[in-house]
Design a protein around this motif. Sequence first.
Motif, PDB file in Angstrom:
ATOM      1  N   ILE A 210       0.873  -1.263   0.030  1.00 18.32           N
ATOM      2  CA  ILE A 210       0.067  -0.112  -0.161  1.00 18.32           C
ATOM      3  C   ILE A 210       0.852   1.253  -0.004  1.00 18.32           C
ATOM      4  CG2 ILE A 210      -1.768  -1.274   1.122  1.00 18.32           C
ATOM      5  CD1 ILE A 210      -1.157   0.406   3.688  1.00 18.32           C
ATOM      6  N   ALA A 211       2.138   1.053   0.342  1.00 23.38           N
ATOM      7  CA  ALA A 211       2.994   2.233   0.215  1.00 23.38           C
ATOM      8  C   ALA A 211       3.447   2.676  -1.204  1.00 23.38           C
ATOM      9  CB  ALA A 211       4.202   1.932   1.205  1.00 23.38           C
ATOM     10  N   VAL A 212       3.438   1.963  -2.093  1.00 22.93           N
ATOM     11  CA  VAL A 212       3.622   1.920  -3.676  1.00 22.93           C
ATOM     12  C   VAL A 212       3.164   3.174  -4.302  1.00 22.93           C
ATOM     13  CG1 VAL A 212       3.572   0.842  -5.829  1.00 22.93           C
ATOM     14  CG2 VAL A 212       4.203  -0.465  -3.778  1.00 22.93           C
ATOM     15  N   GLY A 213       1.783   3.446  -4.183  1.00 20.67           N
ATOM     16  CA  GLY A 213       1.319   4.373  -4.588  1.00 20.67           C
ATOM     17  C   GLY A 213       1.670   5.766  -3.861  1.00 20.67           C
ATOM     18  N   PRO A 214       1.575   5.760  -2.715  1.00 15.35           N
ATOM     19  CA  PRO A 214       1.841   7.066  -1.984  1.00 15.35           C
ATOM     20  C   PRO A 214       3.502   7.378  -2.427  1.00 15.35           C
ATOM     21  CG  PRO A 214       0.891   5.900  -0.391  1.00 15.35           C
ATOM     22  CD  PRO A 214       1.028   5.080  -1.896  1.00 15.35           C
ATOM     23  N   PHE A 215       4.319   6.221  -2.513  1.00 16.64           N
ATOM     24  CA  PHE A 215       5.647   6.609  -2.941  1.00 16.64           C
ATOM     25  C   PHE A 215       5.878   7.163  -4.194  1.00 16.64           C
ATOM     26  CE2 PHE A 215       9.070   5.018  -5.687  1.00 16.64           C
ATOM     27  CZ  PHE A 215      10.216   5.374  -5.307  1.00 16.64           C
ATOM     28  N   ALA A 216       4.861   6.888  -5.242  1.00 14.78           N
ATOM     29  CA  ALA A 216       5.183   7.543  -6.532  1.00 14.78           C
ATOM     30  C   ALA A 216       4.837   8.902  -6.349  1.00 14.78           C
ATOM     31  CB  ALA A 216       3.970   6.781  -7.381  1.00 14.78           C
ATOM     32  N   PHE A 217       3.904   9.422  -5.499  1.00 13.90           N
ATOM     33  CA  PHE A 217       3.448  10.836  -5.356  1.00 13.90           C
ATOM     34  C   PHE A 217       4.573  11.568  -4.590  1.00 13.90           C
ATOM     35  CE2 PHE A 217       1.439  13.976  -2.763  1.00 13.90           C
ATOM     36  CZ  PHE A 217       1.325  15.084  -3.586  1.00 13.90           C
ATOM     37  N   LEU A 218       4.942  11.068  -3.418  1.00 13.42           N
ATOM     38  CA  LEU A 218       5.744  11.655  -2.418  1.00 13.42           C
ATOM     39  C   LEU A 218       7.323  11.869  -3.152  1.00 13.42           C
ATOM     40  CD1 LEU A 218       4.724  10.204   0.831  1.00 13.42           C
ATOM     41  CD2 LEU A 218       4.424  12.526  -0.048  1.00 13.42           C
ATOM     42  N   SER A 219       7.729  10.836  -3.894  1.00 10.99           N
ATOM     43  CA  SER A 219       9.083  11.018  -4.168  1.00 10.99           C
ATOM     44  C   SER A 219       9.095  12.077  -5.466  1.00 10.99           C
ATOM     45  CB  SER A 219       9.471   9.563  -4.964  1.00 10.99           C
ATOM     46  OG  SER A 219       8.614   9.317  -6.175  1.00 10.99           O
ATOM     47  N   ARG A 220       8.312  12.514  -6.227  1.00  9.19           N
ATOM     48  CA  ARG A 220       8.198  13.337  -7.115  1.00  9.19           C
ATOM     49  C   ARG A 220       8.020  14.745  -6.530  1.00  9.19           C
ATOM     50  NH1 ARG A 220       6.161  12.159 -12.645  1.00  9.19           N
ATOM     51  NH2 ARG A 220       6.270  10.142 -13.065  1.00  9.19           N
ATOM     52  N   LEU A 221       7.186  14.651  -5.436  1.00 10.40           N
ATOM     53  CA  LEU A 221       6.930  15.969  -4.466  1.00 10.40           C
ATOM     54  C   LEU A 221       8.363  16.389  -3.949  1.00 10.40           C
ATOM     55  CD1 LEU A 221       5.238  18.212  -3.286  1.00 10.40           C
ATOM     56  CD2 LEU A 221       4.636  16.530  -1.342  1.00 10.40           C
ATOM     57  N   VAL A 222       8.742  15.376  -3.133  1.00 16.99           N
ATOM     58  CA  VAL A 222      10.318  15.620  -2.565  1.00 16.99           C
ATOM     59  C   VAL A 222      11.481  16.130  -3.713  1.00 16.99           C
ATOM     60  CG1 VAL A 222      11.995  14.782  -1.044  1.00 16.99           C
ATOM     61  CG2 VAL A 222       9.591  14.175  -0.757  1.00 16.99           C
ATOM     62  N   ARG A 223      11.379  15.577  -4.630  1.00 18.95           N
ATOM     63  CA  ARG A 223      12.438  15.769  -5.733  1.00 18.95           C
ATOM     64  C   ARG A 223      12.237  17.141  -6.057  1.00 18.95           C
ATOM     65  NH1 ARG A 223      11.716  15.770 -10.904  1.00 18.95           N
ATOM     66  NH2 ARG A 223      13.380  15.682 -12.532  1.00 18.95           N
ATOM     67  N   SER A 224      11.011  17.526  -6.465  1.00 18.39           N
ATOM     68  CA  SER A 224      10.697  19.080  -6.924  1.00 18.39           C
ATOM     69  C   SER A 224      10.951  20.096  -5.900  1.00 18.39           C
ATOM     70  CB  SER A 224       9.168  19.045  -7.378  1.00 18.39           C
ATOM     71  OG  SER A 224       8.836  20.275  -7.851  1.00 18.39           O
ATOM     72  N   GLN A 225      10.591  19.784  -4.649  1.00 20.76           N
ATOM     73  CA  GLN A 225      10.942  20.506  -3.526  1.00 20.76           C
ATOM     74  C   GLN A 225      12.442  20.853  -3.340  1.00 20.76           C
ATOM     75  OE1 GLN A 225       8.550  22.629  -1.996  1.00 20.76           O
ATOM     76  NE2 GLN A 225       7.041  21.963  -3.197  1.00 20.76           N
ATOM     77  N   LEU A 226      13.166  19.711  -3.414  1.00 19.70           N
ATOM     78  CA  LEU A 226      14.503  19.695  -3.192  1.00 19.70           C
ATOM     79  C   LEU A 226      15.448  20.552  -4.118  1.00 19.70           C
ATOM     80  CD1 LEU A 226      15.572  16.285  -1.972  1.00 19.70           C
ATOM     81  CD2 LEU A 226      16.039  18.279  -0.752  1.00 19.70           C
ATOM     82  N   ARG A 227      14.780  20.466  -5.618  1.00 16.97           N
ATOM     83  CA  ARG A 227      15.569  21.212  -6.555  1.00 16.97           C
ATOM     84  C   ARG A 227      14.966  22.446  -6.538  1.00 16.97           C
ATOM     85  NH1 ARG A 227      16.827  17.807 -11.232  1.00 16.97           N
ATOM     86  NH2 ARG A 227      16.136  19.503 -12.784  1.00 16.97           N
ATOM     87  N   ASN A 228      13.939  22.915  -5.990  1.00 12.23           N
ATOM     88  CA  ASN A 228      13.593  24.456  -5.879  1.00 12.23           C
ATOM     89  C   ASN A 228      14.163  25.081  -4.959  1.00 12.23           C
ATOM     90  OD1 ASN A 228      11.943  24.167  -7.977  1.00 12.23           O
ATOM     91  ND2 ASN A 228      10.056  23.542  -6.930  1.00 12.23           N
ATOM     92  N   THR A 229      14.410  24.432  -3.728  1.00 12.08           N
ATOM     93  CA  THR A 229      14.999  24.848  -2.505  1.00 12.08           C
ATOM     94  C   THR A 229      16.770  25.042  -2.831  1.00 12.08           C
ATOM     95  OG1 THR A 229      13.433  23.679  -1.195  1.00 12.08           O
ATOM     96  CG2 THR A 229      15.521  24.350  -0.090  1.00 12.08           C
ATOM     97  N   LEU A 230      17.143  24.202  -3.454  1.00  9.60           N
ATOM     98  CA  LEU A 230      18.589  24.418  -3.635  1.00  9.60           C
ATOM     99  C   LEU A 230      18.755  25.633  -4.591  1.00  9.60           C
ATOM    100  CD1 LEU A 230      19.751  20.746  -4.559  1.00  9.60           C
ATOM    101  CD2 LEU A 230      20.314  22.193  -2.638  1.00  9.60           C
ATOM    102  N   ARG A 231      17.823  26.273  -5.100  1.00  9.61           N
ATOM    103  CA  ARG A 231      17.995  27.408  -5.844  1.00  9.61           C
ATOM    104  C   ARG A 231      17.690  28.930  -5.014  1.00  9.61           C
ATOM    105  NH1 ARG A 231      14.552  24.646  -9.609  1.00  9.61           N
ATOM    106  NH2 ARG A 231      15.728  23.367 -11.146  1.00  9.61           N
ATOM    107  N   GLU A 232      17.200  28.617  -3.752  1.00  3.82           N
ATOM    108  CA  GLU A 232      16.988  29.554  -3.150  1.00  3.82           C
ATOM    109  C   GLU A 232      18.162  30.381  -2.541  1.00  3.82           C
ATOM    110  OE1 GLU A 232      14.032  30.677  -1.977  1.00  3.82           O
ATOM    111  OE2 GLU A 232      12.791  29.203  -2.975  1.00  3.82           O
ATOM    112  N   PRO A 233      17.855  31.663  -2.259  1.00  3.96           N
ATOM    113  CA  PRO A 233      19.157  32.632  -1.771  1.00  3.96           C
ATOM    114  C   PRO A 233      19.745  32.195  -0.657  1.00  3.96           C
ATOM    115  CG  PRO A 233      17.297  33.929  -2.720  1.00  3.96           C
ATOM    116  CD  PRO A 233      16.837  32.501  -2.526  1.00  3.96           C
ATOM    117  N   PHE A 234      19.039  31.703   0.567  1.00  3.13           N
ATOM    118  CA  PHE A 234      19.878  31.213   1.406  1.00  3.13           C
ATOM    119  C   PHE A 234      20.745  30.169   1.427  1.00  3.13           C
ATOM    120  CE2 PHE A 234      15.941  28.377   1.459  1.00  3.13           C
ATOM    121  CZ  PHE A 234      16.634  27.292   2.048  1.00  3.13           C
ATOM    122  N   ILE A 235      20.532  29.109   0.178  1.00  2.68           N
ATOM    123  CA  ILE A 235      21.571  28.225  -0.068  1.00  2.68           C
ATOM    124  C   ILE A 235      22.764  28.714  -0.561  1.00  2.68           C
ATOM    125  CG2 ILE A 235      21.680  26.188  -1.344  1.00  2.68           C
ATOM    126  CD1 ILE A 235      19.982  25.560   0.737  1.00  2.68           C
TER     127      ILE A 235
END
Length: 338
Positions: A210-235
């Motif tokens: 039952i974790a397979v479906g949530p993994f598909a969504f959460l992995s894309r969400l975390v990946r997108s958020q990480l890529r955006n965060t790394l572009r922030e000025p505080f980084i």
Amino acid sequence: MLNVIAKRFGVALATVLGASVFSFLLLRKLPGDPARLIGGELADAATIDKLRASMGLNESLPVQFWHYLSGFAQGNLGFSFSTGQPVAELVRTRLPATVELGIAGVLAAILLATVSAALAVYSRKRSADVALRSASSLAMGSPPFWLALVAILLLSVTFGVFPGPEGRLSPGINPPPGVTGLYTVDALLDGQFRTSLNALWHLVLPALIIAVGPFAFLSRLVRSQLRNTLREPFITVARSRGVTRRRVFLRHAVPNSLLPLVAATSMLLAELLTGSVLVEKVFAWPGVGALTVDAILRKDFSVVQGVILLSALLYVGVSLLADFVYMSVDPRIRAGVK
């Protein structure tokens, strides 16, 4: 702030009312007669009429719906047509199994999604990113019940890594004394470490499915958020001060990228608690999902209605809690609602 809370509660109330009306009307439009199913094919017309009257099926739909809502307001979900037991008691005894499975599935999805997305982004290799996106796409397109059948065939029947569909414990092992209803926890509280390990052994495979479906969504969400965060000025500021890339990534990028997981995880938890029906049935997991399937097959309106209404309440309740938690942990949202 009060206006936001009032709007949230208004939407929640409308959602619960809509779910109750939809389930009530839909179940009564399905073919078949619950009284005939209970009475049997050999029962005469007089017996069936008496059963219908005792079940309240002879009354008009508005009257039935009023009895349904007024009973729920008093904490009465009615009685199961097929077993004669109170619906609330049936749900109460089955809910801990569903909660344990849902929590384990969400935790597994969060861990797998966060680690895989962080590794893919940190490595900055195209192959790792492609592998993560391919895995999430494959997971998104795989039906859980099909995965459950394949997993049982391979990991239980063929290789014997995990137990088959035999419930929460192996045959011959007694359940631990009920405290929380979660076998893995209750067994530890009672000092039954062997029982706790056995319960965990039975929990791992259905939780991963039952974790397979949530993994598909959460992995894309975390990946997108990480890529955006790394572009922030505080980084950029942190890197200019000589902080190592690894430390910046772990101490600054990852924590700031996990805030959206609060809302997403709460929604997924509510969805798993109410939507793991087929997985529970495949693994013979004695939860609310399996109870719902059996009730549908028996045309047991009271049980299905009660489960749907409680599921709607759980869904909106978890959503409201997630909104408030998100407001408390993110100062930008608090500033926007003051």
